[in-house]
Design a protein around this motif. Structure first.
Motif, PDB file in Angstrom:
ATOM      1  N   ALA A 235       0.832  -1.208   0.000  1.00 36.19           N
ATOM      2  CA  ALA A 235       0.000   0.000   0.000  1.00 36.19           C
ATOM      3  C   ALA A 235       0.867   1.260   0.000  1.00 36.19           C
ATOM      4  CB  ALA A 235      -0.924  -0.006   1.212  1.00 36.19           C
ATOM      5  N   ALA A 236       1.942   1.241   0.772  1.00 34.17           N
ATOM      6  CA  ALA A 236       2.844   2.399   0.821  1.00 34.17           C
ATOM      7  C   ALA A 236       3.481   2.634  -0.537  1.00 34.17           C
ATOM      8  CB  ALA A 236       3.913   2.182   1.887  1.00 34.17           C
ATOM      9  N   ARG A 237       3.912   1.582  -1.192  1.00 33.98           N
ATOM     10  CA  ARG A 237       4.531   1.734  -2.516  1.00 33.98           C
ATOM     11  C   ARG A 237       3.525   2.250  -3.540  1.00 33.98           C
ATOM     12  NH1 ARG A 237       8.296  -3.656  -2.332  1.00 33.98           N
ATOM     13  NH2 ARG A 237      10.170  -2.635  -1.509  1.00 33.98           N
ATOM     14  N   ASP A 238       2.301   1.781  -3.449  1.00 30.45           N
ATOM     15  CA  ASP A 238       1.270   2.269  -4.376  1.00 30.45           C
ATOM     16  C   ASP A 238       1.040   3.765  -4.180  1.00 30.45           C
ATOM     17  OD1 ASP A 238       0.971  -0.245  -5.429  1.00 30.45           O
ATOM     18  OD2 ASP A 238      -0.814  -0.748  -4.248  1.00 30.45           O
ATOM     19  N   LEU A 239       0.999   4.214  -2.926  1.00 27.19           N
ATOM     20  CA  LEU A 239       0.808   5.636  -2.652  1.00 27.19           C
ATOM     21  C   LEU A 239       1.970   6.465  -3.187  1.00 27.19           C
ATOM     22  CD1 LEU A 239      -0.603   5.649   1.006  1.00 27.19           C
ATOM     23  CD2 LEU A 239      -1.786   6.416  -1.055  1.00 27.19           C
ATOM     24  N   LEU A 240       3.177   5.979  -2.974  1.00 22.87           N
ATOM     25  CA  LEU A 240       4.359   6.708  -3.443  1.00 22.87           C
ATOM     26  C   LEU A 240       4.398   6.763  -4.959  1.00 22.87           C
ATOM     27  CD1 LEU A 240       7.035   5.304  -0.964  1.00 22.87           C
ATOM     28  CD2 LEU A 240       5.964   7.554  -0.915  1.00 22.87           C
ATOM     29  N   ALA A 241       3.940   5.695  -5.604  1.00 17.47           N
ATOM     30  CA  ALA A 241       3.943   5.666  -7.069  1.00 17.47           C
ATOM     31  C   ALA A 241       2.866   6.594  -7.630  1.00 17.47           C
ATOM     32  CB  ALA A 241       3.720   4.239  -7.567  1.00 17.47           C
ATOM     33  N   THR A 242       1.727   6.665  -6.947  1.00 17.42           N
ATOM     34  CA  THR A 242       0.647   7.527  -7.412  1.00 17.42           C
ATOM     35  C   THR A 242       0.996   8.996  -7.247  1.00 17.42           C
ATOM     36  OG1 THR A 242      -0.981   5.835  -6.819  1.00 17.42           O
ATOM     37  CG2 THR A 242      -1.800   8.077  -7.130  1.00 17.42           C
ATOM     38  N   GLY A 243       1.690   9.326  -6.143  1.00 20.77           N
ATOM     39  CA  GLY A 243       2.078  10.707  -5.895  1.00 20.77           C
ATOM     40  C   GLY A 243       0.907  11.550  -5.451  1.00 20.77           C
ATOM     41  N   GLY A 244       1.062  12.857  -5.564  1.00 19.81           N
ATOM     42  CA  GLY A 244       0.012  13.766  -5.129  1.00 19.81           C
ATOM     43  C   GLY A 244      -0.025  13.886  -3.616  1.00 19.81           C
ATOM     44  N   PRO A 245      -1.031  14.563  -3.092  1.00 19.86           N
ATOM     45  CA  PRO A 245      -1.153  14.732  -1.638  1.00 19.86           C
ATOM     46  C   PRO A 245      -1.493  13.401  -0.961  1.00 19.86           C
ATOM     47  CG  PRO A 245      -2.463  16.373  -2.827  1.00 19.86           C
ATOM     48  CD  PRO A 245      -2.061  15.343  -3.819  1.00 19.86           C
ATOM     49  N   CYS A 246      -0.501  12.750  -0.395  1.00 24.12           N
ATOM     50  CA  CYS A 246      -0.724  11.436   0.217  1.00 24.12           C
ATOM     51  C   CYS A 246      -0.170  11.373   1.640  1.00 24.12           C
ATOM     52  CB  CYS A 246      -0.096  10.334  -0.637  1.00 24.12           C
ATOM     53  SG  CYS A 246       1.680  10.518  -0.911  1.00 24.12           S
ATOM     54  N   GLY A 247       0.178  12.502   2.217  1.00 28.63           N
ATOM     55  CA  GLY A 247       0.787  12.515   3.539  1.00 28.63           C
ATOM     56  C   GLY A 247      -0.105  11.920   4.614  1.00 28.63           C
ATOM     57  N   ARG A 248      -1.397  12.250   4.585  1.00 28.14           N
ATOM     58  CA  ARG A 248      -2.314  11.730   5.599  1.00 28.14           C
ATOM     59  C   ARG A 248      -2.408  10.206   5.535  1.00 28.14           C
ATOM     60  NH1 ARG A 248      -5.575  15.463   8.114  1.00 28.14           N
ATOM     61  NH2 ARG A 248      -5.659  17.554   7.198  1.00 28.14           N
ATOM     62  N   LYS A 249      -2.512   9.675   4.325  1.00 25.70           N
ATOM     63  CA  LYS A 249      -2.621   8.219   4.166  1.00 25.70           C
ATOM     64  C   LYS A 249      -1.333   7.525   4.597  1.00 25.70           C
ATOM     65  CE  LYS A 249      -6.006   8.473   0.420  1.00 25.70           C
ATOM     66  NZ  LYS A 249      -6.300   8.160  -1.004  1.00 25.70           N
ATOM     67  N   LEU A 250      -0.191   8.127   4.255  1.00 27.93           N
ATOM     68  CA  LEU A 250       1.076   7.543   4.679  1.00 27.93           C
ATOM     69  C   LEU A 250       1.204   7.576   6.203  1.00 27.93           C
ATOM     70  CD1 LEU A 250       3.524   8.979   1.985  1.00 27.93           C
ATOM     71  CD2 LEU A 250       2.917   6.580   2.314  1.00 27.93           C
ATOM     72  N   ASP A 251       0.726   8.651   6.807  1.00 29.38           N
ATOM     73  CA  ASP A 251       0.774   8.752   8.261  1.00 29.38           C
ATOM     74  C   ASP A 251      -0.081   7.655   8.901  1.00 29.38           C
ATOM     75  OD1 ASP A 251       1.534  10.063  10.726  1.00 29.38           O
ATOM     76  OD2 ASP A 251      -0.519  10.803  10.832  1.00 29.38           O
ATOM     77  N   PHE A 252      -1.251   7.397   8.325  1.00 30.88           N
ATOM     78  CA  PHE A 252      -2.103   6.316   8.824  1.00 30.88           C
ATOM     79  C   PHE A 252      -1.398   4.965   8.674  1.00 30.88           C
ATOM     80  CE2 PHE A 252      -5.212   2.958   7.832  1.00 30.88           C
ATOM     81  CZ  PHE A 252      -5.927   2.938   9.027  1.00 30.88           C
ATOM     82  N   LEU A 253      -0.715   4.764   7.547  1.00 26.80           N
ATOM     83  CA  LEU A 253      -0.005   3.501   7.330  1.00 26.80           C
ATOM     84  C   LEU A 253       1.100   3.289   8.362  1.00 26.80           C
ATOM     85  CD1 LEU A 253       0.424   2.916   3.479  1.00 26.80           C
ATOM     86  CD2 LEU A 253      -0.673   1.422   5.145  1.00 26.80           C
ATOM     87  N   THR A 254       1.796   4.352   8.734  1.00 21.77           N
ATOM     88  CA  THR A 254       2.856   4.190   9.738  1.00 21.77           C
ATOM     89  C   THR A 254       2.266   3.728  11.069  1.00 21.77           C
ATOM     90  OG1 THR A 254       2.750   6.540  10.390  1.00 21.77           O
ATOM     91  CG2 THR A 254       4.320   5.940   8.657  1.00 21.77           C
ATOM     92  N   GLN A 255       1.056   4.180  11.393  1.00 21.96           N
ATOM     93  CA  GLN A 255       0.401   3.712  12.614  1.00 21.96           C
ATOM     94  C   GLN A 255       0.092   2.217  12.511  1.00 21.96           C
ATOM     95  OE1 GLN A 255      -2.929   6.270  13.804  1.00 21.96           O
ATOM     96  NE2 GLN A 255      -2.047   7.931  12.605  1.00 21.96           N
ATOM     97  N   GLU A 256      -0.352   1.795  11.329  1.00 20.18           N
ATOM     98  CA  GLU A 256      -0.647   0.373  11.131  1.00 20.18           C
ATOM     99  C   GLU A 256       0.630  -0.455  11.170  1.00 20.18           C
ATOM    100  OE1 GLU A 256      -3.831  -0.949  10.901  1.00 20.18           O
ATOM    101  OE2 GLU A 256      -4.190   1.083  11.611  1.00 20.18           O
ATOM    102  N   PHE A 257       1.691   0.045  10.542  1.00 19.56           N
ATOM    103  CA  PHE A 257       2.995  -0.629  10.606  1.00 19.56           C
ATOM    104  C   PHE A 257       3.407  -0.833  12.064  1.00 19.56           C
ATOM    105  CE2 PHE A 257       4.285   0.794   6.165  1.00 19.56           C
ATOM    106  CZ  PHE A 257       4.506  -0.494   5.686  1.00 19.56           C
ATOM    107  N   ASN A 258       3.286   0.223  12.843  1.00 18.85           N
ATOM    108  CA  ASN A 258       3.730   0.169  14.231  1.00 18.85           C
ATOM    109  C   ASN A 258       2.893  -0.811  15.052  1.00 18.85           C
ATOM    110  OD1 ASN A 258       5.649   1.401  16.179  1.00 18.85           O
ATOM    111  ND2 ASN A 258       3.780   2.051  17.203  1.00 18.85           N
TER     112      ASN A 258
END
Length: 295
Positions: A235-258
């Motif tokens: 999911a993180a790689r897909d977000l990075l590949a898509t680009g655009g404003p994705c900071g909130r989603k990446l922040d949510f993913l880090t919580q799930e990772f943790n």
């Protein structure tokens, strides 16, 4: 392409008898917070500035300032009406107070009033309405430069974040290998434990004991955590590949990772798996810090 929320830009300009400097700065923020400081004299400028920033950015604390200087009008002087009113009101209050106390004061002269600081000031040329267009053009230049800088910073962030996601994937694969290695050891330990229990527990139901041990084995299984970590990496790689404003989603993913790394550590029951879990937590924390900069 992802963008950073940290950037700044300045743009200077001049026309007729005026000079100006735009200052545009952006730092991290949970949402989009715009602060605008512009002088009076150009109708609708602040509203246009806010609309332009809103169209160009989605997150960040953005501060915009315009410093406008106008040349003096050949050394001429003029009265500041607002300052004059304040001085006259103060003089009236003094006269009234003195009268109440039975004290008679002499009337101040015009020279006395003009002697107060700020009443008589250097005359300035009026703001020419034609300045609105060049001032706005320079703001657009400054805003564009700020957005360009956010994109440049974003490219650097992309490289760092991608490397951290790769490291999480590598550690997850190591956890899989470590889990396979510990399986035989766990089976042997449980078999020995069952043997000791059956020797010391007269009348114990072997099936019930085996069932309890099976539940313990299920609770120590980290297969689901491994699978979810892999899904989060994708999911993180897909977000990075898509680009655009994705900071909130990446922040949510880090919580799930943790969350998954914490569960993996609690279920580890093995030194190697525990060490991998701790390494995962360290990388995830570094990832979280970087993601805070992403728009």
């Amino acid at each position: 392409m992802i963008r950073s929320m940290t950037a700044f830009a300045t743009q200077q300009g001049h026309a007729d008898s005026a000079t100006w400097t735009w200052d545009v700065r952006s730092v991290n923020g949970r949402g989009l917070d715009i602060k605008v400081r512009v002088p009076d004299g150009i109708d609708g400028l602040e509203a246009k500035v806010r609309a332009a920033v809103t169209k160009s950015a989605t997150r960040g604390n953005v501060t915009i300032g315009l410093r406008l200087a106008r040349e003096q009008a050949d050394g001429a002087l003029q009265i500041d009406p607002a300052r004059l009113d304040l001085i006259l009101e103060a003089l009236d209050a003094i006269q009234d107070r003195a009268f109440d106390k039975g004290v008679t004061l002499g009337q101040p002269t015009a020279a006395d009033v003009l002697a107060h600081r700020g009443v008589l000031v250097a005359a300035q040329t009026d703001v020419n309405v034609d300045l609105a267009e060049p001032i706005w053009a320079d703001f657009e230049t400054a805003l564009s430069a700020m957005i360009d800088m956010r994109e440049v910073e974003g490219r650097s962030l992309l490289s760092v974040i991608t490397a951290q996601v790769d490291q999480i994937e590598t550690l997850t694969a190591q956890a899989v290998d470590a889990t396979k290695s510990r399986s035989d050891g766990v089976k042997t330990q449980m078999a020995k434990a069952l043997g000791r229990i059956m020797e010391d527990a007269t009348g114990a139901d072997p099936d019930r004991v085996a069932q309890e041990l099976a539940l313990i084995a299920v609770k120590s299984d980290i297969t689901e955590e491994i699978d979810r970590l892999g899904a989060h990496v994708k999911a993180a790689r897909d977000l990075l590949a898509t680009g655009g404003p994705c900071g909130r989603k990446l922040d949510f993913l880090t919580q799930e990772f943790n969350r998954e790394a914490n569960t993996l550590c609690s279920k580890a029951q093995d030194v190697a798996v525990t060490q991998i879990g701790l390494a995962l937590k360290a990388v995830i924390d570094q990832l979280r810090e970087q993601v805070q900069n992403v728009e």
